[in-house]
Enzyme design. Structure first.
Site, PDB file in Angstrom:
ATOM      1  N   LYS A  70      -3.628   0.502  -6.204  1.00  9.36           N
ATOM      2  CA  LYS A  70      -3.312   0.369  -4.780  1.00  9.36           C
ATOM      3  C   LYS A  70      -2.625  -0.970  -4.270  1.00  9.36           C
ATOM      4  O   LYS A  70      -3.451  -2.014  -4.905  1.00  9.36           O
ATOM      5  CB  LYS A  70      -4.286   0.890  -3.897  1.00  9.36           C
ATOM      6  N   SER A  84      -4.991   6.302   3.647  1.00  8.97           N
ATOM      7  CA  SER A  84      -3.767   5.471   3.252  1.00  8.97           C
ATOM      8  C   SER A  84      -3.315   5.294   1.622  1.00  8.97           C
ATOM      9  O   SER A  84      -2.216   4.860   1.468  1.00  8.97           O
ATOM     10  CB  SER A  84      -4.086   3.882   3.864  1.00  8.97           C
ATOM     11  N   SER A 133      -9.641   7.004   3.323  1.00  7.29           N
ATOM     12  CA  SER A 133      -8.563   6.888   2.383  1.00  7.29           C
ATOM     13  C   SER A 133      -8.242   6.986   1.211  1.00  7.29           C
ATOM     14  O   SER A 133      -7.350   7.102   0.557  1.00  7.29           O
ATOM     15  CB  SER A 133      -7.950   5.327   2.878  1.00  7.29           C
TER      16      SER A 133
HETATM   17  N1  GLN Z   1      -7.096   7.104   8.062  1.00  4.09           N
HETATM   18  C1  GLN Z   1      -8.130   6.123   8.415  1.00  4.09           C
HETATM   19  C2  GLN Z   1      -7.572   5.004   9.309  1.00  4.09           C
HETATM   20  O1  GLN Z   1      -6.447   5.056   9.653  1.00  4.09           O
HETATM   21  C3  GLN Z   1      -8.448   5.550   7.228  1.00  4.09           C
HETATM   22  C4  GLN Z   1      -8.149   4.337   6.603  1.00  4.09           C
HETATM   23  C5  GLN Z   1      -8.575   3.953   5.490  1.00  4.09           C
HETATM   24  O2  GLN Z   1      -9.757   4.469   5.099  1.00  4.09           O
HETATM   25  N2  GLN Z   1      -8.325   2.897   4.905  1.00  4.09           N
HETATM   26  O3  GLN Z   1      -8.186   4.133   9.589  1.00  4.09           O
END
Ligand code: GLN
Length: 470
Positions: free
Chosen positions: A72, A147, A171
């Site tokens: 990532k 994400s 994420s």
């Molecule tokens: N969807 C979550 C957010 O927008 C998770 C983000 C993450 O886990 N990096 O914060």
């Protein structure tokens, strides 16, 4: 991955051939999948040749020496662009490797490239990436989740055998669920965060994403362990890949929290998860109805804390220490112009919200209050594990949504409804595919366990995976 390792070991295939295969898939699929921000074909092939050389001399670094991986793009890779999907870092090349990347290199794994994400890991669809959305391999009009959407899509599409993601509120698990792959959010502190670009340091964890539970466990075994470079690294043991056993769920107590099966849950998702639960019951597990009432506060608490921590984590992007600079006559104008030009709308929204909840007049009402609720959530979860061995829920309320469907940020935040609790309480949680909806879109099931019970999660996940395949 054991098959691939065996082929390498018996010299039936070379690392160069494997890497060339994946680079070929990337070349063919990327124009419309967009799972990668940077592909490092030259670097990956050089690392493959080095791996082949080690094999020919009879000293591979590990059984996985020569098997490539995707990383990532918020995880630092020395000399290889790490953009966090932000315009701000479009030319940033770290001077060092994150500890997790070091672990991959120590195992001999070539890095194919850096995968797409929501800018600075803020989001649930990769639509907030400055480099365009990563599409879902099962239906390219849909999102891959976020994400870590690029990491999930790359594995699901066969562009990489496995990948690294990060998980702050869901994420790893949500995109794994949307793309039909396995993803683990480890126990907080078991995997080093050194060199991982911070979103919310008290919640962030790196974890494995793979096609099977076993592969995820293998990759996790390379990542888990103490790191003197990370002050929050737990003084923990290493992780051994478990022995797989179909009979193992016999006598297991599985908690089924009613709060995760109520309003907002799509009936197709509920059906698939309940079917897996019945299969586990058929194999001797006991289903125990439990309550995790504090989950009602999980999203609010998560958002308060994640924005507060993000606003402070992102202060370093000022066009001086990090980030592209916009020149101006004085330094304050230069900071604000650089930040205005570099950050996308969701990042700005969170910085503003976070600054607000940390402001002197609101700190107690929001930030401190959220910390108190976080403690209650943690106690609620720990209490549940006095009664049951694992907790099973859907990973997400729905299957992958259409690109552009969620225009309102609040709707997007609700994607984390079932996942944020594990981050807030620091426990591990594994998402495993458990079926598909009538459109053929993957459905994920989440298995949560108490701190450092990853082995148990993988073992239950293995049984779920086998029963879903039947
Ligand atoms: N969807 C979550 C957010 O927008 C998770 C983000 C993450 O886990 N990096 O914060």
């Amino acid at each position: 991955m054991r098959n691939l390792a065996h082929l390498l070991e018996t010299r039936q295939v070379s690392s160069r051939e494997i890497v060339e295969h994946y680079l070929g898939e990337i070349k063919q699929q990327e124009p419309d999948l967009n799972a990668f921000i940077t592909v490092d074909d030259v670097g990956a092939l050089a690392q493959a040749d080095a791996a082949d050389m080690r094999r020919s001399q009879g000293n591979p670094l590990s059984p996985w020496d020569g098997i490539p991986i995707a990383v990532k793009d918020n995880i630092s890779t020395k000399g290889l662009k790490t953009t966090c999907a932000s315009r701000f870092l479009s030319n940033y090349k770290p001077l060092f490797d994150a500890s997790v990347v070091r672990s991959l290199r120590d195992a001999g794994m070539p890095i194919l490239g850096k995968t797409n994400l929501d800018e600075f890991a803020m989001g649930s669809s990769t639509e907030y990436s400055a480099y365009g959305v990563a599409r879902n391999p099962h239906d390219r009009t849909r999102v891959s989740g976020g994400s870590s959407g690029g990491s999930a899509a790359a594995v699901a599409a066969g562009e990489a055998p496995w990948s690294l993601g990060t998980d702050t509120g869901g994420s790893i698990r949500q995109p794994a669920s949307f793309c039909g792959v396995v993803g683990l959010k480890p126990t907080y502190g078991w995997v080093s965060r050194y060199g991982v670009v911070a979103l919310a340091p008290s919640l962030d964890q790196v974890g494995p994403m793979a096609r099977t539970v076993e592969d995820a466990a293998i990759l996790f075994s390379l990542l888990a362990g103490p790191d003197p470079k990370d002050a929050t690294s737990a003084d923990a043991r290493n992780f051994e890949v478990p022995f797989w056993d179909d009979q193992f769920v016999k006598d297991l107590k599985i908690g089924v929290p009613e709060e995760f099966f109520g309003e907002g849950l799509h009936p197709d998702v509920e059906k698939a998860v309940r079917r897996s639960l019945r299969t586990l019951e058929g194999q001797g597990a006991t289903l125990v109805p439990i309550s995790l009432a504090t989950n009602d506060y999980a999203i609010d608490t998560y958002l308060t804390l994640v924005t507060a921590e993000a606003s402070s984590s992102l202060a370093r992007y000022d066009g001086v220490r990090y980030g592209e600079r916009v020149h101006a006559a004085d330094s304050n104008t230069m900071f604000s112009k650089s930040r205005a030009a570099g950050f996308g709308p969701e990042v700005k929204r969170r910085i503003m919200l976070g600054t607000y909840v940390l402001s002197a007049s609101h700190y107690e009402a929001y930030y401190e209050q959220a910390q108190r609720v976080r403690t209650l959530i943690k106690l609620d979860v720990l209490d549940a594990f006095k009664q049951v061995d694992v907790i099973i829920t859907p990973t997400t309320p729905t299957t992958a949504f259409t690109i552009g469907a969620k225009r309102n940020p609040l709707e997007m935040y609700l994607s984390d409804l079932f996942t944020a609790m594990a981050n807030l309480s620091g426990i591990p949680a594994l998402s495993v595919p458990c079926g598909t909806d009538p459109k053929g879109l993957p459905i994920g099931l989440q298995i949560m366990g108490s701190h450092f019970r990853e082995e148990l999660l993988f073992k239950v996940g293995y049984v779920v995976e086998r029963s879903a395949a039947r």
